[in-house]
Design an enzyme around this catalytic site. Structure first.
Site, PDB file in Angstrom:
ATOM      1  N   ARG A 105      -9.591   1.308   8.341  1.00 11.26           N
ATOM      2  CA  ARG A 105      -9.155  -0.049   8.630  1.00 11.26           C
ATOM      3  C   ARG A 105     -10.199  -0.847   9.363  1.00 11.26           C
ATOM      4  O   ARG A 105      -9.977  -1.999   9.678  1.00 11.26           O
ATOM      5  CB  ARG A 105      -7.951   0.062   9.567  1.00 11.26           C
ATOM      6  CG  ARG A 105      -6.675  -0.299   8.927  1.00 11.26           C
ATOM      7  CD  ARG A 105      -5.676  -0.258  10.066  1.00 11.26           C
ATOM      8  NE  ARG A 105      -4.583  -1.091   9.802  1.00 11.26           N
ATOM      9  CZ  ARG A 105      -3.474  -0.652   9.217  1.00 11.26           C
ATOM     10  NH1 ARG A 105      -3.366   0.570   8.800  1.00 11.26           N
ATOM     11  NH2 ARG A 105      -2.488  -1.477   9.036  1.00 11.26           N
TER      12      ARG A 105
ATOM     13  N   ARG B 213      -0.650  -9.148  13.047  1.00 11.40           N
ATOM     14  CA  ARG B 213      -1.181  -8.099  12.155  1.00 11.40           C
ATOM     15  C   ARG B 213      -2.023  -8.712  11.048  1.00 11.40           C
ATOM     16  O   ARG B 213      -3.047  -8.160  10.658  1.00 11.40           O
ATOM     17  CB  ARG B 213      -0.026  -7.283  11.573  1.00 11.40           C
ATOM     18  CG  ARG B 213       0.565  -6.319  12.600  1.00 11.40           C
ATOM     19  CD  ARG B 213       1.920  -5.829  12.193  1.00 11.40           C
ATOM     20  NE  ARG B 213       1.898  -5.044  10.987  1.00 11.40           N
ATOM     21  CZ  ARG B 213       2.971  -4.805  10.240  1.00 11.40           C
ATOM     22  NH1 ARG B 213       4.142  -5.305  10.592  1.00 11.40           N
ATOM     23  NH2 ARG B 213       2.876  -4.064   9.160  1.00 11.40           N
TER      24      ARG B 213
ATOM     25  N   LYS C 229       0.834  -1.206   0.000  1.00  8.00           N
ATOM     26  CA  LYS C 229       0.000   0.000   0.000  1.00  8.00           C
ATOM     27  C   LYS C 229       0.864   1.251   0.000  1.00  8.00           C
ATOM     28  O   LYS C 229       0.644   2.170  -0.774  1.00  8.00           O
ATOM     29  CB  LYS C 229      -0.907   0.044   1.244  1.00  8.00           C
ATOM     30  CG  LYS C 229      -1.852  -1.117   1.377  1.00  8.00           C
ATOM     31  CD  LYS C 229      -2.713  -0.993   2.624  1.00  8.00           C
ATOM     32  CE  LYS C 229      -1.951  -1.045   3.932  1.00  8.00           C
ATOM     33  NZ  LYS C 229      -1.286  -2.328   4.221  1.00  8.00           N
TER      34      LYS C 229
ATOM     35  N   ARG D 207      11.348  -1.968  11.000  1.00  8.38           N
ATOM     36  CA  ARG D 207      10.246  -1.527  11.856  1.00  8.38           C
ATOM     37  C   ARG D 207      10.049  -2.503  13.009  1.00  8.38           C
ATOM     38  O   ARG D 207      10.130  -3.700  12.833  1.00  8.38           O
ATOM     39  CB  ARG D 207       8.953  -1.433  11.038  1.00  8.38           C
ATOM     40  CG  ARG D 207       8.694  -0.028  10.537  1.00  8.38           C
ATOM     41  CD  ARG D 207       7.586   0.038   9.528  1.00  8.38           C
ATOM     42  NE  ARG D 207       6.335  -0.577   9.955  1.00  8.38           N
ATOM     43  CZ  ARG D 207       5.229  -0.551   9.218  1.00  8.38           C
ATOM     44  NH1 ARG D 207       5.242   0.062   8.025  1.00  8.38           N
ATOM     45  NH2 ARG D 207       4.135  -1.130   9.646  1.00  8.38           N
TER      46      ARG D 207
ATOM     47  N   ARG E  91      11.977  -5.852   4.667  1.00 12.25           N
ATOM     48  CA  ARG E  91      11.621  -4.436   4.541  1.00 12.25           C
ATOM     49  C   ARG E  91      12.553  -3.553   5.355  1.00 12.25           C
ATOM     50  O   ARG E  91      12.968  -3.880   6.453  1.00 12.25           O
ATOM     51  CB  ARG E  91      10.196  -4.193   5.021  1.00 12.25           C
ATOM     52  CG  ARG E  91       9.905  -2.684   5.070  1.00 12.25           C
ATOM     53  CD  ARG E  91       8.483  -2.357   5.059  1.00 12.25           C
ATOM     54  NE  ARG E  91       7.782  -2.904   6.199  1.00 12.25           N
ATOM     55  CZ  ARG E  91       6.481  -2.786   6.358  1.00 12.25           C
ATOM     56  NH1 ARG E  91       5.765  -2.157   5.441  1.00 12.25           N
ATOM     57  NH2 ARG E  91       5.895  -3.293   7.409  1.00 12.25           N
TER      58      ARG E  91
HETATM   59  P1  AP5 Z   1       4.908  -1.670   1.834  1.00 17.43           P
HETATM   60  O1  AP5 Z   1       4.621  -0.775   0.686  1.00 17.43           O
HETATM   61  O2  AP5 Z   1       5.696  -1.124   2.967  1.00 17.43           O
HETATM   62  O3  AP5 Z   1       3.549  -2.356   2.339  1.00 17.43           O
HETATM   63  P2  AP5 Z   1       2.338  -1.762   3.137  1.00 17.43           P
HETATM   64  O4  AP5 Z   1       1.107  -2.374   2.565  1.00 17.43           O
HETATM   65  O5  AP5 Z   1       2.402  -0.291   3.250  1.00 17.43           O
HETATM   66  O6  AP5 Z   1       2.611  -2.466   4.545  1.00 17.43           O
HETATM   67  P3  AP5 Z   1       2.544  -1.894   6.011  1.00 17.43           P
HETATM   68  O7  AP5 Z   1       3.263  -2.871   6.891  1.00 17.43           O
HETATM   69  O8  AP5 Z   1       2.967  -0.478   6.069  1.00 17.43           O
HETATM   70  O9  AP5 Z   1       1.044  -2.022   6.289  1.00 17.43           O
HETATM   71  P4  AP5 Z   1       0.357  -2.018   7.594  1.00 17.43           P
HETATM   72  O10 AP5 Z   1      -1.013  -1.839   7.141  1.00 17.43           O
HETATM   73  O11 AP5 Z   1       0.568  -3.201   8.457  1.00 17.43           O
HETATM   74  O12 AP5 Z   1       1.101  -0.885   8.435  1.00 17.43           O
HETATM   75  P5  AP5 Z   1       0.748   0.642   8.760  1.00 17.43           P
HETATM   76  O13 AP5 Z   1       1.980   1.402   8.784  1.00 17.43           O
HETATM   77  O14 AP5 Z   1      -0.371   1.086   7.898  1.00 17.43           O
HETATM   78  O15 AP5 Z   1       5.633  -2.984   1.249  1.00 17.43           O
HETATM   79  C1  AP5 Z   1       6.082  -4.014   2.129  1.00 17.43           C
HETATM   80  C2  AP5 Z   1       7.454  -4.535   1.691  1.00 17.43           C
HETATM   81  O16 AP5 Z   1       7.306  -5.225   0.445  1.00 17.43           O
HETATM   82  C3  AP5 Z   1       8.493  -3.439   1.435  1.00 17.43           C
HETATM   83  O17 AP5 Z   1       9.748  -3.891   1.818  1.00 17.43           O
HETATM   84  C4  AP5 Z   1       8.403  -3.213  -0.092  1.00 17.43           C
HETATM   85  O18 AP5 Z   1       9.630  -2.731  -0.611  1.00 17.43           O
HETATM   86  C5  AP5 Z   1       8.069  -4.605  -0.601  1.00 17.43           C
HETATM   87  N1  AP5 Z   1       7.206  -4.593  -1.787  1.00 17.43           N
HETATM   88  C6  AP5 Z   1       6.178  -3.734  -2.068  1.00 17.43           C
HETATM   89  N2  AP5 Z   1       5.594  -4.048  -3.250  1.00 17.43           N
HETATM   90  C7  AP5 Z   1       6.267  -5.153  -3.715  1.00 17.43           C
HETATM   91  C8  AP5 Z   1       6.141  -5.953  -4.889  1.00 17.43           C
HETATM   92  N3  AP5 Z   1       5.196  -5.714  -5.818  1.00 17.43           N
HETATM   93  N4  AP5 Z   1       6.992  -7.011  -5.033  1.00 17.43           N
HETATM   94  C9  AP5 Z   1       7.953  -7.291  -4.083  1.00 17.43           C
HETATM   95  N5  AP5 Z   1       8.115  -6.546  -2.961  1.00 17.43           N
HETATM   96  C10 AP5 Z   1       7.279  -5.495  -2.774  1.00 17.43           C
HETATM   97  O19 AP5 Z   1       0.194   0.492  10.239  1.00 17.43           O
HETATM   98  C11 AP5 Z   1       1.046   0.095  11.282  1.00 17.43           C
HETATM   99  C12 AP5 Z   1       0.230  -0.027  12.564  1.00 17.43           C
HETATM  100  O20 AP5 Z   1      -0.331   1.259  12.918  1.00 17.43           O
HETATM  101  C13 AP5 Z   1      -0.966  -0.965  12.509  1.00 17.43           C
HETATM  102  O21 AP5 Z   1      -0.608  -2.299  12.773  1.00 17.43           O
HETATM  103  C14 AP5 Z   1      -1.872  -0.365  13.575  1.00 17.43           C
HETATM  104  O22 AP5 Z   1      -1.466  -0.753  14.850  1.00 17.43           O
HETATM  105  C15 AP5 Z   1      -1.631   1.124  13.433  1.00 17.43           C
HETATM  106  N6  AP5 Z   1      -2.591   1.786  12.531  1.00 17.43           N
HETATM  107  C16 AP5 Z   1      -2.304   2.414  11.352  1.00 17.43           C
HETATM  108  N7  AP5 Z   1      -3.422   2.903  10.773  1.00 17.43           N
HETATM  109  C17 AP5 Z   1      -4.444   2.582  11.607  1.00 17.43           C
HETATM  110  C18 AP5 Z   1      -5.855   2.788  11.569  1.00 17.43           C
HETATM  111  N8  AP5 Z   1      -6.449   3.431  10.541  1.00 17.43           N
HETATM  112  N9  AP5 Z   1      -6.600   2.303  12.581  1.00 17.43           N
HETATM  113  C19 AP5 Z   1      -6.033   1.660  13.621  1.00 17.43           C
HETATM  114  N10 AP5 Z   1      -4.716   1.421  13.725  1.00 17.43           N
HETATM  115  C20 AP5 Z   1      -3.923   1.880  12.730  1.00 17.43           C
HETATM  116 MG    MG Z   2       2.771   1.074   4.826  1.00 18.75          MG
END
Ligand code: AP5
Ligand code: MG
Ligand code: ZN
Length: 214
Positions: free
Chosen positions: A88, A171, A13, A160, A127
């Site tokens: 979410r 997660r 994402k 991270r 990552r």
């Molecule tokens: P990346 O682009 O980093 O993936 P992502 O979908 O952004 O993954 P996140 O871990 O950031 O998602 P998340 O939803 O768990 O975390 P968030 O920060 O939102 O890609 C992942 C890896 O794969 C990278 O190394 C990339 O280079 C590689 N990659 C990408 N595309 C690829 C491809 N096509 N092929 C190969 N490799 C690829 O949230 C973190 C925490 O915050 C949550 O757990 C929660 O506790 C809290 N939080 C955040 N938002 C909310 C909300 N709205 N409500 C409640 N809690 C929340």
């Molecule tokens: Mg992300």
């Protein structure tokens, strides 16, 4: 254009949202990045959020919703935004719909980046995230030019805290229970678009541009 990115943790994402933001000149609003910045700066919000994030749980809706809706009031959101990590939960999606409805507006696209759980665990292990600008890399799939240093801002790259294998599994479970229902929610609204997130990130982006229009 108002876009929501859906998908499991690690689906890509953030990677795609960053490219969308650049191409369409709209801000990339990542709730995860906002929380991580608050944790780094030791704010009250950061302290509250950290316990949930480190456990792989969602931060309670009431700590998230107003934060995002206030962000829309900033000037750079005039022409839309790409939301990454929000909504979410169904209550978050309803709060977003209501806030937009109140100003006669709506979300244009919900893009679901589809990646099976098996691939996710592999991706998270490699990552690396920039502490400076939040850019995301992968040691194999998307390496930086210089090891340990961000290509964009020169910042330091870290693993991270919530990318530990056991936290990744919680997660994923939280995703399936609480976030996946949003796929049907947006399908019913007729704005859901799905893309295959297992292919090369450039090809994922091409599929997204086909949906959004050049
Ligand atoms: P990346 O682009 O980093 O993936 P992502 O979908 O952004 O993954 P996140 O871990 O950031 O998602 P998340 O939803 O768990 O975390 P968030 O920060 O939102 O890609 C992942 C890896 O794969 C990278 O190394 C990339 O280079 C590689 N990659 C990408 N595309 C690829 C491809 N096509 N092929 C190969 N490799 C690829 O949230 C973190 C925490 O915050 C949550 O757990 C929660 O506790 C809290 N939080 C955040 N938002 C909310 C909300 N709205 N409500 C409640 N809690 C929340
Ligand atoms: Mg992300
Ligand atoms: Zn950086």
């Amino acid at each position: 254009m108002k876009i929501i990115m859906l998908g499991a943790p690690g689906a890509g994402k953030g990677t795609q949202a960053k490219m969308i933001a650049e191409k369409y000149s709209i801000p990339h609003i990542s709730t995860g990045d906002i929380f991580r910045a608050n944790i780094k700066n030791g704010t009250e919000l950061g302290k509250k959020a950290k316990t949930f994030i480190d456990a792989g749980q969602l931060v309670p809706d009431e700590l998230v919703v107003d934060l995002v809706i206030d962000r829309f009031k900033e000037d750079d959101c005039k022409n839309g935004y790409v939301l990454d990590g929000f909504p979410r939960t169904i209550p978050q999606a309803e709060a977003l719909d209501n806030a937009l409805k109140a100003i006669g507006d709506k979300v244009d696209f919900a893009i679901d980046v589809e990646v099976p759980d098996e691939n996710i665990v592999r991706r998270m292990g490699g990552r690396r995230a920039c502490v400076g600008c939040g850019a995301t890399y992968h040691v194999v799939y998307n390496p930086t030019k210089e090891e340990g240093t961000c290509d964009t801002c020169g910042g330091e790259l870290i693993v991270r805290d919530d990318d530990k294998p056991e936290t990744v599994l919680s997660r994923l479970e939280v995703y399936h229970n609480q976030t996946q229902p949003l796929i049907d929610y947006y399908k019913e609204q007729g704005i859901l678009k799905s893309v295959d997130g297992t292919v090369d990130m450039k090809d994922v982006f091409k599929a997204i541009v086909e949906i959004l229009g050049a």
